[in-house]
Structure formats: C-alpha cells, structure tokens
Design an enzyme around this catalytic site. Structure first.
Site, short mmCIF file in Angstrom:
data_model
loop_
_atom_site.label_atom_id
_atom_site.label_comp_id
_atom_site.label_asym_id
_atom_site.label_seq_id
_atom_site.Cartn_x
_atom_site.Cartn_y
_atom_site.Cartn_z
CD GLU A 40 -1.74 -2.41 1.44
OE1 GLU A 40 -0.59 -2.63 1.86
OE2 GLU A 40 -2.59 -3.30 1.30
CG HIS A 72 -9.84 -7.06 7.11
ND1 HIS A 72 -9.05 -7.79 7.94
CD2 HIS A 72 -9.37 -7.28 5.85
CE1 HIS A 72 -8.15 -8.45 7.22
NE2 HIS A 72 -8.31 -8.15 5.96
#
Lengths: 338, 327
Positions: free
Chosen positions: B63, B132
C-alpha cells in the site's frame, strides 16, 4: 601520438573548469549555510553536501535539464543549485524568507524547483522513493523520454517502502535511476552497524534491476558513469540501481556537533586525502588548464558570489504572518484560528 | 431536464469512474486486485477489459508503495484514482498520504499540485473483525491538505467522485461497504457533480437535528421514523463532506431545532463526530436547549461474532435511546 589520441577522449578544458566551479561553488555555499546556522539565520535541521560534490555534479551534468526529473531527500541544496535554481532563493529558503523557493515554508530540507525538474527536498528517510518512481511512472504512462534520478542515502536503503518501490519499478519498467549516495553513515550509525550486507548495490538485483557500485569521489569518472547509466535507462526504459561510494566531511546535520561519537579524526583525515575538489584541482593543473593563480582567482570569485548571495538573501523579508494559510489547498483554506 | 436511472451505489461509482476516464486520458486506476480480479467489492468490474493494463493497474500488495507512486504520478500531472481494498489497509500508506501527499502543495508553496483520489470501503462490512473494519475518515479529516468526503447515496457518490477527480487536491472518498448494494436514483448526466463542503437536509424536522454521514445517515433516517411516532420531529443532516465541513448548514439546522445528536460509526472517543459536536457546542451554545449528544461506535476493536459486531455499530435503536435520554 598515443597521447594525442588519448586526449581526444578527454573532457574539454571548458567542461573541466565548469565542474570545478560547480563543485567549489557548492562547497562554499554549504560552508556559508553553516555560517548562517551558527549565526541563527537558519534553524531547524540542515544537512550540507561537503565532501559529496563530485556525485551531484557528475549526475546533473549528464541529464537533460528542465526535462528530466530529479528528487532527493533532505541533503538537497546541491541538487537544486546544479539544476539551475536561483541560489538566492535557495539561501533565502534556508533562512526561512519569503523570497525562498517555498516562501519560507520548507527550509533547508524542502527545496523545490519543478520548473527546473527538481521535485524536492523530502524529510522522511526513504519516503520520497515511491514519489520518484511515480514521476517515472508518469513518463512511462505518457511515453515520453524523461529519466528520473531518485536519490537516497545509505540509511534509506533499509526502508521497507524502498523495496516496495524497487519491485514496482521493475514490474512496470519505470525509467528511474535509484541512486544510493553511500556516505558510510545513516546519521551517526556506520554502514556496518545498519546494513546486514554493506554492499548496498546488491539490493536491486533480487528484482532483476541492473545494479552496480561505483566511486563518487572522482568527478570525471562520476560523469562518465552517470552519462552511461542515464543513456541506458533513456534507451531501455527500465530502472537501474547504483550505489555510489562517497564521504561527507561535515556532520550529518548542523545539529551534529560531535562527529567523534561515531568516527575518529584519523578516519576523517584519511578521507580528506580523496577530497573530490582537490582531486579535480590537480587534474586542472596537470592538464595545463589552470595554474595556481587562476584557481585562486576562481575561488575568490566564488567566495565573493556566495557572499553576495548570502547578503541578498539575508536582506530579504520574512514571510507575512497571513501567508501561513496560503497553498495548503489550491482552492480553499482550512478552518482558521487556534 | 436530464433523465434519471435507478442503480446501486456500486454501479453509480463505477459509472462515474468510467465517464471520468473517458473524459480525461490522464485519469487512471490503481489498486490491489482491481483489474483482472475486478476488485474485492467489484466496483471496477469490467474496467480491465475495457481500458487495459495501462489505465487499470493491478498493484502488488504494498500500500505504501503504490500510494507513493500514484502521488508522484499526480505531482507530474496525472490524475490517479487509487483504490484501497479496505481503508483499513490504508494505514500502511499513512506515511505516504499524510507526510507526503497532503503536504506536496504546501511544502512547494503552491508550485506542485497533487490531484489524486484515494477511495475504498471504510468501516465495518460483515464479520471482517478487528483488522478490516476501521473507520479511517476521522484520521484523514484531521489532516490539513486533504479533502475528505463520505457520500451516503448513489447520486452523491456519483457526483462526488466526479468532483474528486476534477479537484487539484488530494481527496479521500470514503465508502461504507454497507452502502454498495443500496439503490437510488442517479441523474443520467456525465457532467453531474456534487460540490464539496455542502451538507444536505434529507428530512426536515423541528425538535432535534440528527447529524451524520455515510451509512449513518440511513441509520438516522430510520431513527427519525421511529421518533416521529413518539411525536419527536427530527431533522436529518447528511454532512457528506467532512473536510471541508459545511458548518453553515449544520448550525442552521441546530439553531432551528435547538437540539443536536451527532452519529458516527467510528470509535466514539476522538472520532470525527466529536469534532462536529465540539463545534456545535462552541458556536451554537446560545441556541441549545440540551447538551450536544453523541452516538458513536463502541470503543473496542471490532469483534468477529455477528452478535458482538452488531453491538459495536450504532443502529437506529441506539440513536433513539440516546435522543430520549437527551430529554
């Protein structure tokens, strides 16, 4: 006759003199920055390039200026100056003035001059490496022939995001040259103490990136190597990694006032013997391009120029307080007030 | 008058991106599994075959690396739309977004622009548990240099994505996964845009203002229905844009109703709703008949069990309870 032939491959006297002038200018500019810091004209963190001049000079003379992209970390004065950034604006930025390259908002670590292809000037070790790859990504996307010089120190070579970037640069075939300026110290931590394998050039090879280690203390060799690598990357459109061995004579930053904590005076003296400025000076004399007298005149001229830059920057105004909100966004300001 | 179409939030987002890519060759998509795999939430379905790998770029699962590369590309004048598979993963890219992307324009004193959109689902989906389910919008709305929007309807996400792509500044477009399947009416107009910094009143009321954004707007609408039956008339303010924040619309509503309840899914302590509540307290104090109320997510890492998970996320009953308690 052999000598004549050899001479044909040599740099022209004008080129050599220019390299010398550039290196000496950086050295004296940086010395003057140290003066500014000691006098309280500059603050914060400031990192000078003394000892490493041949490296930046070799590379900046090999790119297409105001065309190719250059990005580096916080030891950034030399890169900007060599790309053609107004030295008064650089000094003014270091002094936090309105006339600075970033209007006094960046300081020494954050010099920018995108018109000349210089994209900073970044403070997080290794953090700008993906940005540099992003500039190269834009070249790949547009299909232009620009090359990106993505400079970092040896300390940055351990950061995780650097490896993420090397992988993507190879994967997407980005025309990006990762240049590790290995001055042997990550701040005050010697290479052997921060790198499991001190041959940092190897770090491109797992990604299939052409990689090598070269000397950065001889400007003529540096120029040749830089040109060779830049030409290759421009032609092949692929990344390259190069580790360049250099040495900084100054401390890590202006706040580093006890270098003996991490290296001896003997080591420093030993390294001064390969001073790139002195080395070029000898070549100039050897090749009869300049005599001592001329070299002294050049140095006097540069010292005077640096003095003028300093004075002009110092005479320039500080930013107005209401500029604090300018350019956070292109079209709005955040909520104002404390 | 332009015609309208009924579609889901996901389809509206997709349509908006397609139209922006067709309009401007500098717009491209980047993210994990967005191409060949069509995206985890299938927002980018069909785009890889349509645009190819040059403009729909599958990235490695790194990321920070791709957020930084996209930022560099934006600095060079391209207009990337970066998808985070979930906003929870954007935590790995925080140094890039906060320390680099958000500061490019200021640190260059306006010399370099950074027109980039980071988008993706944030908040709880369903049983994705602790790593998450982060609500990241408050973290980003804390940062000068970013714009943060959290549209609640298909029409809004359609119009706000367009505004985001057009914006010369970095924009975080925050999508709650619970909204993707929600249907709504969307203008059939490629030029349709929703300006940032404009809240909207989705239901008029006179007794209390329910203030929220993203999926919580729908929770507030449901709570307003229930409270209406009790004779409490709620005005539902959909904030839509966190940074810039439309305090004018929020304050006008509170000055009319004299009561405010701020609802957000993020952890209650220190979430963006706390910022909204603080501002109302500061600027509307003389109009308030009660302290500003807050309903937020429980201050716990999101648990896996559906029963525990639902306990953490505010629903209309939590809002109703809090409103009644406010008095």
């Amino acid at each position: 006759m052999a000598k004549q032939a050899e001479k044909k491959n040599l740099e022209s006297p004008a080129e050599l003199e220019q390299y010398y002038r550039d290196m000496l200018f950086i050295r004296h500019f940086e010395e003057k920055c140290n003066v500014a810091y000691r006098q309280g004209k500059a603050g914060g963190y400031m990192h000078v390039y003394i000892g490493m001049e041949a490296l930046a000079v070799g590379w900046m003379h090999s790119i297409k200026k105001a065309h190719d992209y250059v990005i580096t970390a916080y030891r950034d004065h030399a890169h900007a100056l060599l790309l053609g950034t107004d030295p008064v604006a650089v000094m003014a930025e270091i002094m936090g003035r309105k006339a600075g390259t970033a209007g006094g908002k960046g300081g020494s670590m954050h010099i920018y001059d995108p018109k000349n292809g210089f994209y900073g000037g970044w403070g997080i070790v290794g953090g700008h490496i993906p940005l540099g790859a992003g500039l190269a990504f834009a070249s790949r996307y547009r299909g232009d022939d620009k090359v990106t010089l993505n400079f970092m120190g040896d300390g940055a070579a351990n950061q995780g995001v650097v490896y993420e970037t090397l992988n993507m640069a190879a994967l997407y075939e980005l025309p990006c040259i990762f240049i590790i300026e290995n001055n042997e110290f990550a701040m005050g931590t010697r290479l052997e103490y921060h790198a499991a394998d001190t041959e940092l050039w190897k770090r491109g090879t797992p990604f299939g990136i052409k990689s090598e280690r070269i000397d950065g203390m001889d400007v003529l060799q540096m120029k040749k190597d830089a040109q060779r690598i830049i030409d290759w990357v421009r032609k092949e459109g692929k990344p390259y990694l190069v580790e360049i061995m250099t040495y900084r004579y100054a401390g890590h930053g202006a706040a580093d006032n006890d270098r003996q904590l991490y290296r001896t005076k003997e080591e420093e003296a030993e390294n001064l013997k390969r001073d790139p400025v002195e080395k070029l000076k000898h070549i100039l004399i050897e090749r009869n391009i300049a005599n001592e007298e001329k070299l002294e005149a050049i140095e006097a001229e540069i010292l005077e120029r640096v003095e003028k830059i300093y004075e002009e920057a110092d005479a320039s105004p500080h930013p107005d307080v209401d500029e604090v909100y300018d350019n956070i966004y292109t079209d709005m300001t955040p909520e104002k007030g404390h | 008058m332009a015609s309208t179409l009924e579609m889901t939030y996901r389809e509206a987002l997709h349509k908006s991106m397609v139209e922006e890519m067709d309009k401007n060759a500098d717009v491209f998509l980047m993210g994990e599994d967005i191409g060949r795999y069509e995206g985890t939430f299938k927002v980018t379905r069909g785009l890889f075959p349509k645009y190819g790998h040059r403009r729909v770029i599958d990235t490695p699962i790194t990321e920070a690396g791709f957020a930084g590369i996209a930022t560099g590309a934006a600095m060079a004048g391209l207009r990337p739309i970066v998808e985070f598979m979930t906003m929870s993963f954007s935590i790995l890219a925080l140094d890039q977004i906060i320390n680099h992307t958000a500061k490019v324009h200021y640190m260059t004193n306006g010399e370099v622009k950074c027109p980039i959109v980071f988008r993706g689902p944030g908040g709880a989906a369903k049983q994705l548990s602790a790593q998450h389910s982060h609500s990241m919008e408050g973290w980003y709305a804390h940062v000068p240099g970013l714009k943060v929007v959290a549209p609640s309807t298909p029409a809004d996400v359609y119009g706000m994505l367009k505004t985001a792509v057009d914006d010369d500044n970095p924009v975080i477009l925050y999508e709650n996964p619970g909204l993707y399947a929600m249907k709504g009416i969307v203008p059939d107009d490629p030029e349709f845009k929703i300006p940032f910094g404009k809240a909207q009143i989705l239901r008029e009321g006179k007794d209390l203002s329910l203030i929220g954004y993203s999926r919580m707007t729908h929770v507030n609408l449901a709570a307003a229905e229930i409270l209406e039956k009790d004779g409490i008339s709620c005005e539902v303010v959909d904030v839509r844009s966190l940074l810039p924040l439309d305090t004018e619309t929020i304050y006008a509503s509170v000055r009319k109703t004299n009561r405010a309840m701020v609802v957000y899914e993020d952890w209650r302590s220190g979430g963006f709703g706390a910022e909204i509540a603080a501002r109302i307290s500061e600027d509307c104090f003389d109009y308030l008949d009660a302290p500003v109320g807050r309903v937020g997510g429980l201050n716990v890492p999101m648990p896996y069990s559906r029963i525990l998970e639902l306990e953490c996320i505010p629903d209309e009953n939590d809002v109703v309870k809090a409103v009644r308690k406010l008095g």
